[in-house]
Design a protein around this motif. Structure first.
Motif, PDB file in Angstrom:
ATOM      1  N   MET A  76       0.816  -1.216   0.000  1.00  0.00           N
ATOM      2  CA  MET A  76       0.000   0.000   0.000  1.00  0.00           C
ATOM      3  C   MET A  76       0.848   1.263   0.000  1.00  0.00           C
ATOM      4  O   MET A  76       0.326   2.351   0.158  1.00  0.00           O
ATOM      5  N   LEU A  77       2.141   1.115  -0.184  1.00  0.00           N
ATOM      6  CA  LEU A  77       3.036   2.262  -0.132  1.00  0.00           C
ATOM      7  C   LEU A  77       3.313   2.878  -1.492  1.00  0.00           C
ATOM      8  O   LEU A  77       4.216   3.674  -1.626  1.00  0.00           O
ATOM      9  N   ASN A  78       2.542   2.512  -2.490  1.00  0.00           N
ATOM     10  CA  ASN A  78       2.752   3.055  -3.828  1.00  0.00           C
ATOM     11  C   ASN A  78       4.198   2.829  -4.279  1.00  0.00           C
ATOM     12  O   ASN A  78       4.893   3.762  -4.670  1.00  0.00           O
ATOM     13  N   LEU A  79       4.631   1.576  -4.218  1.00  0.00           N
ATOM     14  CA  LEU A  79       5.988   1.216  -4.601  1.00  0.00           C
ATOM     15  C   LEU A  79       6.178   1.340  -6.102  1.00  0.00           C
ATOM     16  O   LEU A  79       5.252   1.106  -6.875  1.00  0.00           O
ATOM     17  N   ALA A 115      13.813  -5.325   3.290  1.00  0.00           N
ATOM     18  CA  ALA A 115      12.639  -4.745   2.634  1.00  0.00           C
ATOM     19  C   ALA A 115      12.516  -3.259   2.974  1.00  0.00           C
ATOM     20  O   ALA A 115      12.216  -2.440   2.103  1.00  0.00           O
ATOM     21  N   ARG A 116      12.741  -2.904   4.218  1.00  0.00           N
ATOM     22  CA  ARG A 116      12.666  -1.490   4.612  1.00  0.00           C
ATOM     23  C   ARG A 116      13.714  -0.664   3.890  1.00  0.00           C
ATOM     24  O   ARG A 116      13.480   0.504   3.578  1.00  0.00           O
ATOM     25  N   ALA A 117      14.881  -1.256   3.630  1.00  0.00           N
ATOM     26  CA  ALA A 117      15.956  -0.534   2.950  1.00  0.00           C
ATOM     27  C   ALA A 117      15.584  -0.181   1.509  1.00  0.00           C
ATOM     28  O   ALA A 117      16.152   0.733   0.924  1.00  0.00           O
ATOM     29  N   VAL A 118      14.607  -0.877   0.951  1.00  0.00           N
ATOM     30  CA  VAL A 118      14.146  -0.626  -0.413  1.00  0.00           C
ATOM     31  C   VAL A 118      13.288   0.645  -0.470  1.00  0.00           C
ATOM     32  O   VAL A 118      13.179   1.294  -1.507  1.00  0.00           O
ATOM     33  N   LEU A 119      12.710   1.024   0.668  1.00  0.00           N
ATOM     34  CA  LEU A 119      11.772   2.148   0.718  1.00  0.00           C
ATOM     35  C   LEU A 119      12.478   3.503   0.729  1.00  0.00           C
ATOM     36  O   LEU A 119      13.591   3.621   1.227  1.00  0.00           O
ATOM     37  N   THR A 120      11.776   4.484   0.219  1.00  0.00           N
ATOM     38  CA  THR A 120      12.245   5.861   0.341  1.00  0.00           C
ATOM     39  C   THR A 120      12.025   6.309   1.785  1.00  0.00           C
ATOM     40  O   THR A 120      11.292   5.674   2.543  1.00  0.00           O
ATOM     41  N   LYS A 121      12.632   7.427   2.164  1.00  0.00           N
ATOM     42  CA  LYS A 121      12.424   7.951   3.527  1.00  0.00           C
ATOM     43  C   LYS A 121      10.949   8.224   3.783  1.00  0.00           C
ATOM     44  O   LYS A 121      10.440   7.966   4.868  1.00  0.00           O
ATOM     45  N   GLU A 122      10.263   8.759   2.782  1.00  0.00           N
ATOM     46  CA  GLU A 122       8.841   9.063   2.930  1.00  0.00           C
ATOM     47  C   GLU A 122       8.030   7.787   3.140  1.00  0.00           C
ATOM     48  O   GLU A 122       7.125   7.741   3.978  1.00  0.00           O
ATOM     49  N   GLN A 123       8.341   6.744   2.385  1.00  0.00           N
ATOM     50  CA  GLN A 123       7.628   5.473   2.525  1.00  0.00           C
ATOM     51  C   GLN A 123       7.915   4.843   3.889  1.00  0.00           C
ATOM     52  O   GLN A 123       7.016   4.299   4.518  1.00  0.00           O
ATOM     53  N   GLN A 124       9.153   4.954   4.340  1.00  0.00           N
ATOM     54  CA  GLN A 124       9.500   4.428   5.660  1.00  0.00           C
ATOM     55  C   GLN A 124       8.720   5.157   6.746  1.00  0.00           C
ATOM     56  O   GLN A 124       8.228   4.542   7.690  1.00  0.00           O
ATOM     57  N   GLU A 125       8.586   6.459   6.605  1.00  0.00           N
ATOM     58  CA  GLU A 125       7.840   7.246   7.590  1.00  0.00           C
ATOM     59  C   GLU A 125       6.361   6.868   7.560  1.00  0.00           C
ATOM     60  O   GLU A 125       5.725   6.746   8.610  1.00  0.00           O
ATOM     61  N   LEU A 138       5.062   3.982   6.668  1.00  0.00           N
ATOM     62  CA  LEU A 138       4.963   2.659   7.279  1.00  0.00           C
ATOM     63  C   LEU A 138       5.062   2.778   8.799  1.00  0.00           C
ATOM     64  O   LEU A 138       4.307   2.141   9.531  1.00  0.00           O
ATOM     65  N   LYS A 139       5.964   3.594   9.260  1.00  0.00           N
ATOM     66  CA  LYS A 139       6.135   3.812  10.699  1.00  0.00           C
ATOM     67  C   LYS A 139       4.856   4.359  11.325  1.00  0.00           C
ATOM     68  O   LYS A 139       4.437   3.921  12.397  1.00  0.00           O
ATOM     69  N   GLN A 140       4.218   5.293  10.653  1.00  0.00           N
ATOM     70  CA  GLN A 140       2.968   5.861  11.163  1.00  0.00           C
ATOM     71  C   GLN A 140       1.871   4.797  11.230  1.00  0.00           C
ATOM     72  O   GLN A 140       1.124   4.738  12.197  1.00  0.00           O
ATOM     73  N   TRP A 141       1.762   3.977  10.209  1.00  0.00           N
ATOM     74  CA  TRP A 141       0.759   2.928  10.205  1.00  0.00           C
ATOM     75  C   TRP A 141       0.999   1.958  11.351  1.00  0.00           C
ATOM     76  O   TRP A 141       0.076   1.536  12.034  1.00  0.00           O
ATOM     77  N   ARG A 142       2.272   1.601  11.558  1.00  0.00           N
ATOM     78  CA  ARG A 142       2.622   0.662  12.625  1.00  0.00           C
ATOM     79  C   ARG A 142       2.306   1.233  13.996  1.00  0.00           C
ATOM     80  O   ARG A 142       1.968   0.503  14.909  1.00  0.00           O
ATOM     81  N   ARG A 143       2.444   2.524  14.143  1.00  0.00           N
ATOM     82  CA  ARG A 143       2.219   3.149  15.451  1.00  0.00           C
ATOM     83  C   ARG A 143       0.760   3.457  15.712  1.00  0.00           C
ATOM     84  O   ARG A 143       0.422   4.015  16.729  1.00  0.00           O
ATOM     85  N   GLY A 144      -0.104   3.153  14.783  1.00  0.00           N
ATOM     86  CA  GLY A 144      -1.526   3.325  15.021  1.00  0.00           C
ATOM     87  C   GLY A 144      -2.119   4.542  14.362  1.00  0.00           C
ATOM     88  O   GLY A 144      -3.323   4.726  14.401  1.00  0.00           O
ATOM     89  N   GLY A 145      -1.307   5.386  13.754  1.00  0.00           N
ATOM     90  CA  GLY A 145      -1.856   6.554  13.073  1.00  0.00           C
ATOM     91  C   GLY A 145      -2.761   6.151  11.925  1.00  0.00           C
ATOM     92  O   GLY A 145      -3.761   6.787  11.652  1.00  0.00           O
ATOM     93  N   MET A 146      -2.397   5.071  11.271  1.00  0.00           N
ATOM     94  CA  MET A 146      -3.207   4.523  10.180  1.00  0.00           C
ATOM     95  C   MET A 146      -3.168   3.007  10.314  1.00  0.00           C
ATOM     96  O   MET A 146      -2.839   2.295   9.390  1.00  0.00           O
ATOM     97  N   GLY A 147      -3.453   2.511  11.498  1.00  0.00           N
ATOM     98  CA  GLY A 147      -3.338   1.078  11.771  1.00  0.00           C
ATOM     99  C   GLY A 147      -4.201   0.241  10.853  1.00  0.00           C
ATOM    100  O   GLY A 147      -5.123   0.724  10.225  1.00  0.00           O
ATOM    101  N   MET A 148      -3.902  -1.022  10.817  1.00  0.00           N
ATOM    102  CA  MET A 148      -4.631  -1.950   9.971  1.00  0.00           C
ATOM    103  C   MET A 148      -5.501  -2.837  10.850  1.00  0.00           C
ATOM    104  O   MET A 148      -4.986  -3.586  11.662  1.00  0.00           O
TER     105      MET A 148
END
Length: 141
Positions: A25-28, A100-110, A112-122
């Motif tokens: 969902m990160l628009n890779l 896999a995280r190393a493949v992401l841009t800084k924006e994509q990593q951020e 993903l981090k927000q989703w993991r922390r509950g800002g946009m949880g799944m």
């Protein structure tokens, strides 16, 4: 293989399980998607091999228990083998996750981090496991 999420898998839904999960969902870019899929495929093969070994060792463990006088030292040694294999699966999972995280841009990593922390949880991975998380594209529903 039912243990993959807990042992061999990534964060819940990050990479494994029928596709790229949250990463999908990160628009890779096409290049990123190909790299992540390669990492997934490698991890899936490692998991398959490790869990086959764990199953083989579990059969040995069963046989050790299925005696008139189970030998505690032999049973303990067999558990050590199983735990070592599980530990190997955990480490391999973390390494694949990092690749896999190393493949992401800084924006994509951020993101993903927000989703993991509950800002946009799944689903059940919303704020502090409340089950009230919202995935991308679900805002306002």
């Amino acid at each position: 293989m039912g243990m993959m999420a807990g042992i061999g898998g990534m964060w819940p839904g990050m990479m494994m399980g029928g596709g790229m999960g949250m990463m999908g969902m990160l628009n890779l870019s096409d290049e990123q998607r190909a790299k992540v899929r390669k990492i997934e495929d490698e991890q899936r093969k490692k998991n398959r091999d490790l869990y086959a070994k764990i199953e083989d060792e579990s059969v040995k463990l069963r046989d050790l228990y299925d005696t008139d006088m189970p030998d505690a030292k032999k049973i303990g040694a067999e558990y050590d083998k199983i735990f070592d294999l599980k530990r190997e699966a955990i480490v391999a999972s973390i390494e694949a996750n990092n690749k896999a995280r190393a493949v992401l841009t800084k924006e994509q990593q951020e993101q993903l981090k927000q989703w993991r922390r509950g800002g946009m949880g799944m689903g059940g991975y919303g704020p502090r496991g409340t089950g009230q998380g919202m995935g991308p594209g679900m805002m306002g529903r």
